[in-house]
Design a protein around this motif. Structure first.
Motif, PDB file in Angstrom:
ATOM      1  N   GLN A 100      46.734  11.569  19.493  1.00 50.26           N
ATOM      2  CA  GLN A 100      47.367  12.496  20.417  1.00 50.26           C
ATOM      3  C   GLN A 100      46.786  12.321  21.815  1.00 50.26           C
ATOM      4  O   GLN A 100      45.594  12.044  21.986  1.00 50.26           O
ATOM      5  N   VAL A 101      47.640  12.541  22.801  1.00 51.75           N
ATOM      6  CA  VAL A 101      47.268  12.323  24.197  1.00 51.75           C
ATOM      7  C   VAL A 101      47.505  13.605  24.987  1.00 51.75           C
ATOM      8  O   VAL A 101      48.482  14.316  24.770  1.00 51.75           O
ATOM      9  N   GLY A 102      46.574  13.899  25.879  1.00 52.33           N
ATOM     10  CA  GLY A 102      46.695  15.077  26.734  1.00 52.33           C
ATOM     11  C   GLY A 102      45.518  15.120  27.694  1.00 52.33           C
ATOM     12  O   GLY A 102      45.073  14.095  28.194  1.00 52.33           O
ATOM     13  N   THR A 103      44.983  16.318  27.936  1.00 54.60           N
ATOM     14  CA  THR A 103      43.783  16.476  28.756  1.00 54.60           C
ATOM     15  C   THR A 103      42.748  17.272  27.974  1.00 54.60           C
ATOM     16  O   THR A 103      43.106  18.182  27.214  1.00 54.60           O
ATOM     17  N   LEU A 104      41.480  16.932  28.167  1.00 52.71           N
ATOM     18  CA  LEU A 104      40.418  17.610  27.428  1.00 52.71           C
ATOM     19  C   LEU A 104      40.175  19.019  27.943  1.00 52.71           C
ATOM     20  O   LEU A 104      39.644  19.868  27.225  1.00 52.71           O
ATOM     21  N   GLU A 105      40.552  19.273  29.191  1.00 52.13           N
ATOM     22  CA  GLU A 105      40.443  20.607  29.780  1.00 52.13           C
ATOM     23  C   GLU A 105      41.789  20.984  30.382  1.00 52.13           C
ATOM     24  O   GLU A 105      42.559  20.118  30.812  1.00 52.13           O
ATOM     25  N   PRO A 106      42.103  22.288  30.427  1.00 52.73           N
ATOM     26  CA  PRO A 106      43.347  22.693  31.086  1.00 52.73           C
ATOM     27  C   PRO A 106      43.379  22.254  32.543  1.00 52.73           C
ATOM     28  O   PRO A 106      42.353  22.222  33.213  1.00 52.73           O
ATOM     29  N   VAL A 107      44.544  21.926  33.025  1.00 57.81           N
ATOM     30  CA  VAL A 107      44.746  21.563  34.419  1.00 57.81           C
ATOM     31  C   VAL A 107      45.276  22.792  35.147  1.00 57.81           C
ATOM     32  O   VAL A 107      46.321  23.337  34.782  1.00 57.81           O
ATOM     33  N   ARG A 108      44.541  23.235  36.153  1.00 55.85           N
ATOM     34  CA  ARG A 108      44.937  24.428  36.901  1.00 55.85           C
ATOM     35  C   ARG A 108      45.669  24.015  38.175  1.00 55.85           C
ATOM     36  O   ARG A 108      45.198  23.162  38.921  1.00 55.85           O
ATOM     37  N   LEU A 109      46.819  24.639  38.412  1.00 54.87           N
ATOM     38  CA  LEU A 109      47.642  24.318  39.567  1.00 54.87           C
ATOM     39  C   LEU A 109      47.980  25.582  40.341  1.00 54.87           C
ATOM     40  O   LEU A 109      48.177  26.647  39.759  1.00 54.87           O
ATOM     41  N   THR A 110      48.056  25.456  41.648  1.00 52.81           N
ATOM     42  CA  THR A 110      48.468  26.556  42.509  1.00 52.81           C
ATOM     43  C   THR A 110      49.731  26.140  43.250  1.00 52.81           C
ATOM     44  O   THR A 110      49.806  25.032  43.773  1.00 52.81           O
ATOM     45  N   PHE A 111      50.710  27.040  43.283  1.00 53.03           N
ATOM     46  CA  PHE A 111      51.979  26.716  43.927  1.00 53.03           C
ATOM     47  C   PHE A 111      52.613  27.984  44.476  1.00 53.03           C
ATOM     48  O   PHE A 111      52.213  29.107  44.131  1.00 53.03           O
ATOM     49  N   PRO A 112      53.617  27.854  45.357  1.00 55.62           N
ATOM     50  CA  PRO A 112      54.263  29.033  45.929  1.00 55.62           C
ATOM     51  C   PRO A 112      54.826  29.946  44.840  1.00 55.62           C
ATOM     52  O   PRO A 112      55.422  29.474  43.867  1.00 55.62           O
TER      53      PRO A 112
END
Length: 389
Positions: A308-320
């Motif tokens: 399985q492929v993904g990220t080891l930590e959540p990716v935090r994003l900020t947007f309008p």
């Protein structure tokens, strides 16, 4: 089809792009950031680390007493490494004592030749902005304030404060002592993220040491806005009035740095305007993480046939605010992987866009380990690779 052609065909599959989320574009109106009358300012989202607004965010400015945030960061790091304890004591030198004596408004009222607990020195720096406490701590940790400045610059470099340089622990004026609004916001984020247990000192409103009455914290926003829990004020005639602020509302945290305002009252007003604007018009979301695989990749020569492929930590994003519905994620995954595979091995990338604007590109990695398979598995899979199976 000959073997070299089949092998080349498989290599081309590495660049295949898969769109995993899409929505019709929808316009979101965001007003411009407040017009702040200061030399520079920056507004940073704590979770994502993204700059939401700024004016001259990378221009050199004098940090004044906001320097002391880095002074305490270095001390907290020494505690984390086991080289310093809160109940250790530091000897108050003549230099530290005299600096406090000569800085009538920025001192902890330390006594020459006394020994003071590190915890008290930290509060003296954080709450009452004591120059005497800053020098005493610097000398205890590095032998001299000049040597301590080397530790400060090393820490700043590690944190990515690329446009900063420090020559003392207090923030006294010097042509080679400078920073930027962005760098200070980065420092504030690191302080809170790495040392939450010690960061609580920055919200304390008063501290008493060496005199009959308690001295008040100079950050007036601690009283004006309950969401504000730090960080530090600064002022010299050359630097102007400066304020590094952090506030947390409804699970979100923002950090602002206002540098070179004309009055102490305006630096507080400007900081609140930036914070209110950021909280009102931006939001943060969490994507991916170890429990949210974005796909699987075929594994050759492994004890398992896929990973399985993904990220080891959540990716935090900020947007309008309101534009989350327009988010698109484009994944590019390798067509195969060859064991052994360690968790975190890069096997692709994801490009995240909102309203057609790319916000971030992140590596997609193996979420679990895949060990090498047995002899026959490795042999069979090698043959498959040869023939392009």
């Amino acid at each position: 089809m000959n073997l070299p052609f089949r092998f080349a065909r498989n290599l081309l599959l590495v660049a295949t792009t898969v769109i995993v989320a899409a929505a019709p574009a929808r316009a979101v109106t965001i007003p411009e950031a407040p017009a702040i009358e200061a030399k520079a300012y920056a507004l940073l989202d704590f979770d994502s680390g993204e700059l939401l607004a700024g004016n001259n965010p990378d221009a050199r400015v004098e940090p004044a007493s906001i320097t002391k945030v880095l002074t305490t960061y270095v001390a907290f790091d020494e505690i984390r490494k086991g080289r310093l304890k809160l109940d250790d004591t530091a000897l108050i030198s003549e230099k530290a004592w005299r600096q406090g004596k000569d800085s009538s408004e920025s001192r902890m009222f330390l006594t020459l030749g006394s020994r003071v607990k590190i915890e008290d020195l930290l509060r003296g720096i954080i709450i009452v902005s004591g120059n005497d406490a800053s020098i005493a701590l610097a000398e205890h940790l590095a032998g001299s304030e000049e040597a301590f400045a080397d530790l400060m610059n090393a820490a700043a470099k590690k944190l990515g404060m690329t446009n900063s340089h420090f020559v003392d622990a207090s923030g006294l004026p010097d042509p080679e002592h400078y920073t930027t609004a962005r760098d200070l916001a980065i420092l504030g984020r690191a302080l809170i993220k790495e040392f939450p247990e010690y960061y609580k000192m920055y919200s304390e409103r008063s501290f008493k040491y060496g005199i009959d009455h308690a001295q008040e914290n100079r950050n007036g926003l601690l009283i004006k806005d309950p969401s504000v829990d730090g960080i530090k004020t600064g002022h010299t005639s050359a630097a102007g009035y400066c304020l590094l602020t952090s506030a947390s509302r409804d699970g979100r945290r923002l950090i602002s740095a206002v540098m070179g305002a004309q009055t102490w009252a305006y630096r507080e007003q400007a900081s609140l305007e930036l914070l209110n604007w950021g909280f009102r018009f931006y939001e943060t979301a969490s994507l991916f993480g170890p429990a949210a695989a974005v796909g699987t990749i075929k594994v050759y020569k492994g004890a398992a046939s896929e990973v399985q492929v993904g990220t080891l930590e959540p990716v935090r994003l900020t947007f309008p605010r309101g534009s989350k519905e327009t988010m698109q994620v484009q994944n590019e995954l390798s067509p195969r992987a060859i064991a052994p595979i360690a968790p975190g091995a890069v096997l692709g990338k994801a490009t995240i866009s909102v309203d057609g604007k790319v916000l971030k590109t992140v590596d997609l990695v193996a979420l679990t380990e895949v060990q090498s398979g047995g002899f026959w598995r490795r042999l069979i899979d090698q043959i498959k690779l040869w023939i392009g199976f």
